[in-house]
Design an enzyme around this catalytic site. Structure first.
Site, short mmCIF file in Angstrom:
data_model
loop_
_atom_site.label_atom_id
_atom_site.label_comp_id
_atom_site.label_asym_id
_atom_site.label_seq_id
_atom_site.Cartn_x
_atom_site.Cartn_y
_atom_site.Cartn_z
N HIS A 1 59.14 30.85 33.26
CA HIS A 1 58.20 29.78 33.62
C HIS A 1 58.99 28.46 33.68
CE1 HIS A 1 54.89 26.92 32.72
NE2 HIS A 1 54.05 27.86 33.11
N ASP B 1 60.19 32.17 24.50
CA ASP B 1 59.00 31.50 25.02
C ASP B 1 57.85 32.49 24.84
OD1 ASP B 1 56.90 30.58 26.47
OD2 ASP B 1 57.97 30.40 28.36
N GLN C 1 52.98 33.56 26.48
CA GLN C 1 52.15 34.70 26.89
C GLN C 1 52.32 35.87 25.93
OE1 GLN C 1 49.97 34.47 29.23
NE2 GLN C 1 50.66 32.63 30.30
N LYS D 1 46.10 29.00 24.87
CA LYS D 1 46.13 30.31 25.53
C LYS D 1 45.68 31.42 24.59
CE LYS D 1 50.02 29.15 28.58
NZ LYS D 1 49.44 28.89 29.90
N CYS E 1 53.94 28.34 38.31
CA CYS E 1 55.05 27.67 37.60
C CYS E 1 56.28 28.56 37.51
CB CYS E 1 54.63 27.20 36.22
SG CYS E 1 53.39 25.92 36.25
#
Ligand SMILES: Cc1ncc(COP(=O)(O)O)c(C=O)c1O
Ligand SMILES: Cc1ncc(COP(=O)(O)O)c(C=O)c1O
Lengths: 129, 419, 419, 129
Positions: C132, C208, C211, C234, C376
């Site tokens: 991303h 990261d 998600q 999220k 993104c």
């Protein structure tokens, strides 16, 4: 908390025991409570592993100063290794009554500094152990 | 001590305001009325602001800018409309309003971007002796990174800035950072005097408006501030949202701060170009709900009227000086100017040898919330020789009854501590 | 097209979950059921999370850490308790949990602090081709500041990372940044394979987890990640709050990021020392309310069970593959792995020559919210030769009825666009 | 929005007019919609201040491509200075029906690029004027 400010607390606050500096401290430590700026310094004379004399110096609220003052009385004649092991209960027994969570740091500052002196490096906060 | 929930003489407008703040109707665990005198730390929130959060999450929660479906469109529209409200609130253009977490982040943003690209070894950064840590430590770090030197506009013993040597201080100065209002003493900085002279000397001026925007009508164009930083939570908005205002030309020339989604124009694996301000400075998913609610907070403030608020706080401060002076014979000392027109709803004091923390704990038992300590101005405390102070601060929802509760609490402390 | 609000066969647990989300009970302006298939952008919020915000603002809104009065004590306690909840949620120690605005800020924090002090010209930073923008552009900027070089673990045409050259890529590498789950394709990264080899090569690993944390059970100790970044919004939490996890020893050695109130130990006019982690990295007034509500969001997730969520999403993805494959003869193309066990509730696709934006607009008229665009990940799109994709993403509150609504929307698009 | 996708829009989308490149454009510009990645390039031949020929090139959604395609028809024979003054209404008249706020950028991309070509620097978004 209003019950906290009993006469003997105010007495220790206004007439702190063992207040000042030692001629030649064997171990010493100092710290501040970053949340309020209160400072405590502890100076100890140690002979054969036993605390012979202690003085503290600092400025701050009644809770921090009275707790520190009472602690100095508690530890005279104690083994340094036992000082290092003191828990927050040692303070709470001295001051005799519940303290609100935020003020706990005030009460524990003296003990933290004392334990730091005993172990030769910054001790953790007794209330977080 | 029993306190009546409302004094009979309450101004109807003030009564309506108080009724808008749900927390003020909730008694403390000891059954006392909540007397909140710590608005300089954070303000309470009116129902409309809380409801704005609920509405967002219950009706149109969605990520913004890229979604093409209905709730995403509404979220984007309300988010950007809130930016417009903030722009109007300080008389800026909406492209000059950058959403940040708080005033602290706003100041760091300027230090990391404008500061790092414009300051060189030997340049001077001019601060004042009154600054909050958030308007001091970022500049210390910048000075260390760049080799720039720090200078300070001195404050006199009442906390009033002394401008006598301003020209010398400004010589070689690239950046001036100055608090609009001191959070410790309430003194209002002479921005009208400082900003033009700073500009004449070629410096860019960053105003720490954390205590300014909540209490004073701010017009960044009239002030001619280059940057103006403030926090939503101190002006009826939620925590987690604040604004950096910057003049558009400055913002355009600055490199980005955080990098990532939403602040880009085009990205390749090894290179990227960036969006226009303000979006260039808003990386990742914004604090959408809180930005929208901050907009509602400014609606509320506008509706009450910033001039009404200023006058209300002035009158309350005058009344507080009156009530506190009753304790002066017993050792109460008030710091800062005694003139309510020179300050903004903040009173710092000490009461005999009662440490401010102990005083605050005793007042707490009566439902009275004040702050005690160094108020994030440790150097100022050292300079003044105070180890800590007690601080009462006012906002639009405070009343004379609150000041009376403070005075009653001081009586109690006087008894407990026998002063 | 009329849709029933609940399909009869709804699992009772799922029905209870759906009922916890107020927004899902609100029809769109066209009177359609809201079919929210964009949780990879941001998730919806259960009532308990919204209520946590209301409770904070109505009952105990106060600034934290320094206030000694009752509501300040409660605010401090709940704020730090939330930190403890987040720590437990990813099996970390509470001193390793830094509150940030979002995953993007978390990654920038590492780049500005660990990155700026540990990277030198010639060092390599290893990323993947799936990242991303928020896990790419901060490293581009760091590479530019330090002279480090960027390398990429390649992805094959289905978006699966190819580790064949990993040893060569890791040679001279100081830092690896890798997404736990691709937001564009849903592919789960082989962290178990990459992290030990990165460590063996002497690199620090930033995951990261934007998600990852919402959908997979995360155990930072088992993963042995050095940093793990994620966003509250999220994973049922509010906007404006996220977490950077960092191993304590790393955090202790790092310089601060933002400077200001609350992150200091002692401040003088020209110098300052800093608090211990995590507070060292939290300058200014934190996003108190949203941190507390984020803690409540993790309570909710724990209560439902991360394993239940994973299995639910796997089953839904499998069902979606089934329904979408009906459109393949008419030109629908699904990207990424077709194996629901290899992905995490995200499906990217294109439908004949219908541009994803147009598709999303048509679906919107039926209440179906999907995302369209580059998600993104512009470089990945270019590499794959897609100018944009449509993306449906699932979370615990989605049902087979939502997939059916998506399929019905595709039928409509097929009619409108005559494909 | 479903009413938007009428036959003539789809026709312009699938069979864009004046699509491609000019041999020797006199003025040209290109931009992308950063929110979705759609790109449009506009190339113009100008004689005596009047647009003699125009081609556009790009990829994107039906709204952006059809709007651009229709625009090229609108501006042939127009004075360049008038092109620079075109407002968003010029596009909205072409496409004939309301467009939701987020999709407005799609519709305006072609016009923005065209105006950029006409004034020789990046024009602002017509929907933000
Ligand atoms: C994989 C990935 N990384 C990072 C981010 C950035 O998250 P945020 O916008 O919350 O900072 C996202 C969110 O879109 C994402 O999907
Ligand atoms: C004068 C001043 N500046 C800056 C700040 C920092 O504000 P925040 O903590 O919201 O970033 C404060 C708040 O305490 C303040 O009073």
């Amino acid at each position: 908390m209003d019950d906290f400010y009993r006469d003997y607390i105010l007495d220790h606050y206004r007439n702190p025991r063992n207040f000042g500096h030692l001629e030649k401290p064997d171990v010493e430590a100092e710290d501040l409570n970053p949340l309020c700026g209160d400072t405590i310094r502890m100076e100890l004379n140690v002979e054969g592993g036993v605390v012979r004399d202690v003085k503290f110096f600092g400025k701050g609220c009644a809770i921090s100063q009275a707790s520190a003052s009472m602690l100095t009385e508690t530890i005279k004649g104690m083994k340094l290794e036992d000082v290092a092991k003191l828990s927050k209960d040692a303070v709470l027994e001295n001051v005799g009554i519940g303290i609100s969570p935020t003020r706990m740091k005030c009460a524990m500052l003296g003990l933290r500094v004392l334990k730091s002196a005993a172990i030769g490096r910054l001790a953790s906060w007794p209330d977080e152990e | 001590m029993t306190q009546t929930l409302r004094t009979p003489a309450l101004d109807p407008k003030l009564a309506r305001i108080i009724a808008d703040f749900p927390i003020l109707a909730r008694p403390t665990s000891r059954g006392k009325r909540l007397v909140y005198l710590d608005s300089a730390a954070t303000s309470q929130k009116p129902r409309a602001v809380i409801q704005a959060l609920v509405d967002y999450y219950e009706q149109y929660n969605a990520n913004i800018h890229r979604g093409v479906y209905e709730i995403a469109e509404r979220a984007t529209a309300e988010f950007e409309a809130a930016r417009g409200k903030l722009a109007r609130f300080i008389n800026a253009d909406m492209h000059e309003i950058i959403w940040v977490r708080n005033a602290t982040e706003a100041i760091n943003l300027v230090a990391y971007t404008w500061g790092s690209t414009n300051l060189r070894a030997g340049d001077a950064i001019l601060l004042t002796e009154l600054e909050h840590h958030s308007d001091l430590v970022p500049w210390q770090a910048l000075a260390q990174r760049t080799g720039a030197q720090l200078r300070f506009i001195p404050a006199d013993e009442r906390g009033v800035l002394v401008l006598d040597d301003l020209d010398a201080l400004l010589d070689g100065c690239k950046l001036v950072a100055i608090g609009h209002v001191s959070n410790t003493l309430g003194t209002i900085a002479p921005l009208d005097a400082v900003i033009p002279r700073a500009h004449a000397a070629g410096a860019v001026v960053v105003v720490d408006g954390a205590q300014g925007a909540p209490h004073l009508r701010v017009d960044v164009k009239a002030l001619d501030a280059d940057f103006y930083a403030f926090s939503g939570h101190k002006m009826l908005g939620p925590t987690g949202i604040g604004v950096l205002y910057g003049k558009r030309a400055l913002l355009q020339a600055m490199p980005p701060f955080d990098y990532g989604g939403d602040m880009i124009h085009r990205v390749e694996y090894r290179d990227a170009t960036f969006a226009e301000p303000p979006w260039k400075f808003e990386a990742g998913t914004s604090n959408i709900a809180d930005a929208i609610a901050f907009g509602v907070a400014t609606d509320y403030l506008e509706n009450v009227g910033m001039d009404w608020i200023r006058e209300h706080e002035r009158a309350l401060t005058a009344y507080a000086f009156e009530r506190l002076s009753e304790f002066e014979p017993r050792g109460l000392a008030i710091y800062g100017p005694r003139d309510p027109a020179a300050t903004s709803g903040v009173i710092s004091f000490n009461f005999a040898d009662v440490h401010p923390h102990d005083l605050a704990s005793i007042l707490d038992t009566e439902g009275v919330c004040i702050r005690a300590g160094h108020h994030c101005t440790m150097p100022l405390m050292n300079k003044m020789g105070w180890s800590a102070t007690a601080r009462a601060s006012f906002y639009l929802y405070n009343s004379e009854a609150d000041v009376d509760a403070l005075a009653a609490g001081l009586e109690k402390a006087s008894k407990v501590f026998k002063v």
